[in-house]
Design a protein around this motif. Structure first.
Motif, PDB file in Angstrom:
ATOM      1  N   ASN A 126       1.355  -0.273  -9.112  1.00  0.00           N
ATOM      2  CA  ASN A 126       0.947   0.865  -8.290  1.00  0.00           C
ATOM      3  C   ASN A 126       0.163   0.342  -7.092  1.00  0.00           C
ATOM      4  OD1 ASN A 126       2.060   3.016  -9.831  1.00  0.00           O
ATOM      5  ND2 ASN A 126       0.476   2.648 -11.358  1.00  0.00           N
ATOM      6  N   GLN A 127       0.883  -0.366  -6.229  1.00  0.00           N
ATOM      7  CA  GLN A 127       0.305  -0.964  -5.027  1.00  0.00           C
ATOM      8  C   GLN A 127       1.214  -0.645  -3.850  1.00  0.00           C
ATOM      9  OE1 GLN A 127      -2.583  -2.541  -4.754  1.00  0.00           O
ATOM     10  NE2 GLN A 127      -3.074  -2.642  -6.922  1.00  0.00           N
ATOM     11  N   SER A 128       0.735  -0.903  -2.661  1.00  0.00           N
ATOM     12  CA  SER A 128       1.542  -0.682  -1.462  1.00  0.00           C
ATOM     13  C   SER A 128       2.715  -1.660  -1.451  1.00  0.00           C
ATOM     14  CB  SER A 128       0.692  -0.884  -0.211  1.00  0.00           C
ATOM     15  OG  SER A 128       0.386  -2.269  -0.058  1.00  0.00           O
ATOM     16  N   PRO A 129       3.779  -1.329  -0.710  1.00  0.00           N
ATOM     17  CA  PRO A 129       4.891  -2.280  -0.588  1.00  0.00           C
ATOM     18  C   PRO A 129       4.436  -3.650  -0.086  1.00  0.00           C
ATOM     19  CG  PRO A 129       5.587  -0.135   0.194  1.00  0.00           C
ATOM     20  CD  PRO A 129       4.098  -0.045  -0.069  1.00  0.00           C
ATOM     21  N   ALA A 130       3.522  -3.675   0.867  1.00  0.00           N
ATOM     22  CA  ALA A 130       3.049  -4.956   1.410  1.00  0.00           C
ATOM     23  C   ALA A 130       2.403  -5.813   0.322  1.00  0.00           C
ATOM     24  CB  ALA A 130       2.061  -4.710   2.549  1.00  0.00           C
ATOM     25  N   VAL A 131       1.592  -5.212  -0.526  1.00  0.00           N
ATOM     26  CA  VAL A 131       0.929  -5.956  -1.608  1.00  0.00           C
ATOM     27  C   VAL A 131       1.965  -6.439  -2.628  1.00  0.00           C
ATOM     28  CG1 VAL A 131      -0.670  -5.754  -3.567  1.00  0.00           C
ATOM     29  CG2 VAL A 131      -1.316  -4.865  -1.324  1.00  0.00           C
ATOM     30  N   ALA A 132       2.898  -5.583  -3.016  1.00  0.00           N
ATOM     31  CA  ALA A 132       3.917  -5.968  -4.006  1.00  0.00           C
ATOM     32  C   ALA A 132       4.751  -7.141  -3.504  1.00  0.00           C
ATOM     33  CB  ALA A 132       4.809  -4.777  -4.334  1.00  0.00           C
ATOM     34  N   ILE A 133       5.142  -7.112  -2.238  1.00  0.00           N
ATOM     35  CA  ILE A 133       5.953  -8.195  -1.668  1.00  0.00           C
ATOM     36  C   ILE A 133       5.114  -9.468  -1.518  1.00  0.00           C
ATOM     37  CG2 ILE A 133       7.199  -8.924   0.406  1.00  0.00           C
ATOM     38  CD1 ILE A 133       8.088  -5.917   0.634  1.00  0.00           C
ATOM     39  N   LYS A 134       3.870  -9.317  -1.132  1.00  0.00           N
ATOM     40  CA  LYS A 134       2.972 -10.476  -1.019  1.00  0.00           C
ATOM     41  C   LYS A 134       2.808 -11.162  -2.376  1.00  0.00           C
ATOM     42  CE  LYS A 134      -1.707 -11.734   0.393  1.00  0.00           C
ATOM     43  NZ  LYS A 134      -2.996 -11.255   0.895  1.00  0.00           N
ATOM     44  N   GLU A 135       2.645 -10.372  -3.439  1.00  0.00           N
ATOM     45  CA  GLU A 135       2.517 -10.944  -4.781  1.00  0.00           C
ATOM     46  C   GLU A 135       3.796 -11.665  -5.197  1.00  0.00           C
ATOM     47  OE1 GLU A 135      -0.113 -11.350  -6.985  1.00  0.00           O
ATOM     48  OE2 GLU A 135      -1.214 -10.749  -5.200  1.00  0.00           O
ATOM     49  N   CYS A 136       4.947 -11.129  -4.824  1.00  0.00           N
ATOM     50  CA  CYS A 136       6.212 -11.811  -5.119  1.00  0.00           C
ATOM     51  C   CYS A 136       6.198 -13.203  -4.494  1.00  0.00           C
ATOM     52  CB  CYS A 136       7.394 -10.991  -4.598  1.00  0.00           C
ATOM     53  SG  CYS A 136       9.008 -11.767  -4.891  1.00  0.00           S
ATOM     54  N   GLY A 137       5.820 -13.294  -3.235  1.00  0.00           N
ATOM     55  CA  GLY A 137       5.752 -14.596  -2.569  1.00  0.00           C
ATOM     56  C   GLY A 137       4.767 -15.538  -3.230  1.00  0.00           C
TER      57      GLY A 137
ATOM     58  N   LEU B 209       9.075  -0.520  -4.940  1.00  0.00           N
ATOM     59  CA  LEU B 209       8.172  -0.235  -3.830  1.00  0.00           C
ATOM     60  C   LEU B 209       7.794   1.237  -3.889  1.00  0.00           C
ATOM     61  CD1 LEU B 209      10.017  -2.142  -0.962  1.00  0.00           C
ATOM     62  CD2 LEU B 209       8.171  -2.965  -2.441  1.00  0.00           C
ATOM     63  N   LYS B 210       6.500   1.508  -3.918  1.00  0.00           N
ATOM     64  CA  LYS B 210       6.002   2.883  -4.052  1.00  0.00           C
ATOM     65  C   LYS B 210       5.417   3.323  -2.711  1.00  0.00           C
ATOM     66  CE  LYS B 210       5.510   2.021  -8.843  1.00  0.00           C
ATOM     67  NZ  LYS B 210       5.167   2.553 -10.095  1.00  0.00           N
ATOM     68  N   LEU B 211       6.013   4.367  -2.152  1.00  0.00           N
ATOM     69  CA  LEU B 211       5.580   4.867  -0.854  1.00  0.00           C
ATOM     70  C   LEU B 211       4.583   6.001  -1.035  1.00  0.00           C
ATOM     71  CD1 LEU B 211       9.045   5.022   0.951  1.00  0.00           C
ATOM     72  CD2 LEU B 211       7.467   3.097   0.792  1.00  0.00           C
ATOM     73  N   THR B 212       3.351   5.775  -0.622  1.00  0.00           N
ATOM     74  CA  THR B 212       2.365   6.846  -0.662  1.00  0.00           C
ATOM     75  C   THR B 212       2.473   7.699   0.594  1.00  0.00           C
ATOM     76  OG1 THR B 212       0.719   5.353   0.263  1.00  0.00           O
ATOM     77  CG2 THR B 212       0.763   5.588  -2.136  1.00  0.00           C
ATOM     78  N   ASP B 213       3.032   7.116   1.635  1.00  0.00           N
ATOM     79  CA  ASP B 213       3.230   7.805   2.901  1.00  0.00           C
ATOM     80  C   ASP B 213       4.656   7.480   3.356  1.00  0.00           C
ATOM     81  OD1 ASP B 213       3.296   8.653   5.530  1.00  0.00           O
ATOM     82  OD2 ASP B 213       1.452   7.634   6.124  1.00  0.00           O
ATOM     83  N   LEU B 214       5.467   8.489   3.586  1.00  0.00           N
ATOM     84  CA  LEU B 214       6.870   8.255   3.942  1.00  0.00           C
ATOM     85  C   LEU B 214       7.042   7.498   5.255  1.00  0.00           C
ATOM     86  CD1 LEU B 214       8.572  11.549   2.714  1.00  0.00           C
ATOM     87  CD2 LEU B 214       8.574   9.291   1.646  1.00  0.00           C
ATOM     88  N   THR B 215       6.017   7.468   6.100  1.00  0.00           N
ATOM     89  CA  THR B 215       6.128   6.690   7.337  1.00  0.00           C
ATOM     90  C   THR B 215       6.193   5.187   7.050  1.00  0.00           C
ATOM     91  OG1 THR B 215       3.730   6.607   7.676  1.00  0.00           O
ATOM     92  CG2 THR B 215       4.924   8.449   8.686  1.00  0.00           C
ATOM     93  N   GLU B 216       5.789   4.790   5.836  1.00  0.00           N
ATOM     94  CA  GLU B 216       5.893   3.378   5.443  1.00  0.00           C
ATOM     95  C   GLU B 216       7.346   2.897   5.455  1.00  0.00           C
ATOM     96  OE1 GLU B 216       2.535   2.306   2.217  1.00  0.00           O
ATOM     97  OE2 GLU B 216       3.770   4.039   1.681  1.00  0.00           O
TER      98      GLU B 216
END
Length: 162
Positions: free
Chosen positions: A85-96, A112-119
């Motif tokens: 339950n993290q932002s897409p940026a955090v989830a992808i960073k952790e993958c790396g 990837l969990k979007l809390t804001d659709l503008t993401e």
């Protein structure tokens, strides 16, 4: 997945995905500070078993993903999965970060969990991030049931130069 694969899953509790993988003969490393269901823990082992072990196993790394170190992964994972339950940026960073700690990872499936659709405007960056990690095949799919979640898939990873 094949029985030779070992999956590391971030945000694994209570363990539904781990249980499904174990039932298919796939061993797992579950990362989550929360408890796993007792049925999952019946396959738990305290340390990495020898490669000759035939039965699937699970190791529960009971800490937040950000505190996981190289030793926790045993250098054996071939798949990275995340349902944090993290932002897409955090989830992808952790993958790396996990790939740097465990270069044997060749495939990734990240929710990837979007809390804001503008993401969603960041989609090209997400895809490029996985390509930069060495994934040759990259796909992004919106879940049909929950329109604020997407599945980001990376396959056929090759090592990249530092």
């Amino acid at each position: 997945f094949t029985p030779r694969d070992i999956v590391v899953e971030l945000g694994c509790a209570p363990g539904g995905v781990l249980l499904a993988l174990l039932r298919r003969g796939i061993s797992c490393i579950g990362v989550d500070p929360a408890r796993l269901a007792p049925i999952v823990m019946t396959s738990a082992v305290p340390e990495f078993p020898p490669p000759s072990r035939r039965e699937p196993w699970v190791i529960h790394c009971r800490k937040p993903a950000a505190l996981v170190g190289k030793k926790d992964l045993g250098g054996v994972a071939t798949w990275f999965m995340s349902d944090m339950n993290q932002s897409p940026a955090v989830a992808i960073k952790e993958c790396g970060r996990f790939i740097r700690m465990c270069p044997s990872i060749r495939s990734a499936l990240i929710t990837l969990k979007l809390t804001d659709l503008t993401e969603s405007a960041e989609k090209p960056l997400w895809l490029q991030s996985l390509r930069d990690m060495g994934f040759r095949t990259v796909r992004l799919q919106q879940f049909s049931v929950h329109h604020r979640e997407l599945a980001l898939l990376g396959l056929d990873r090759v090592d990249t130069k530092p």
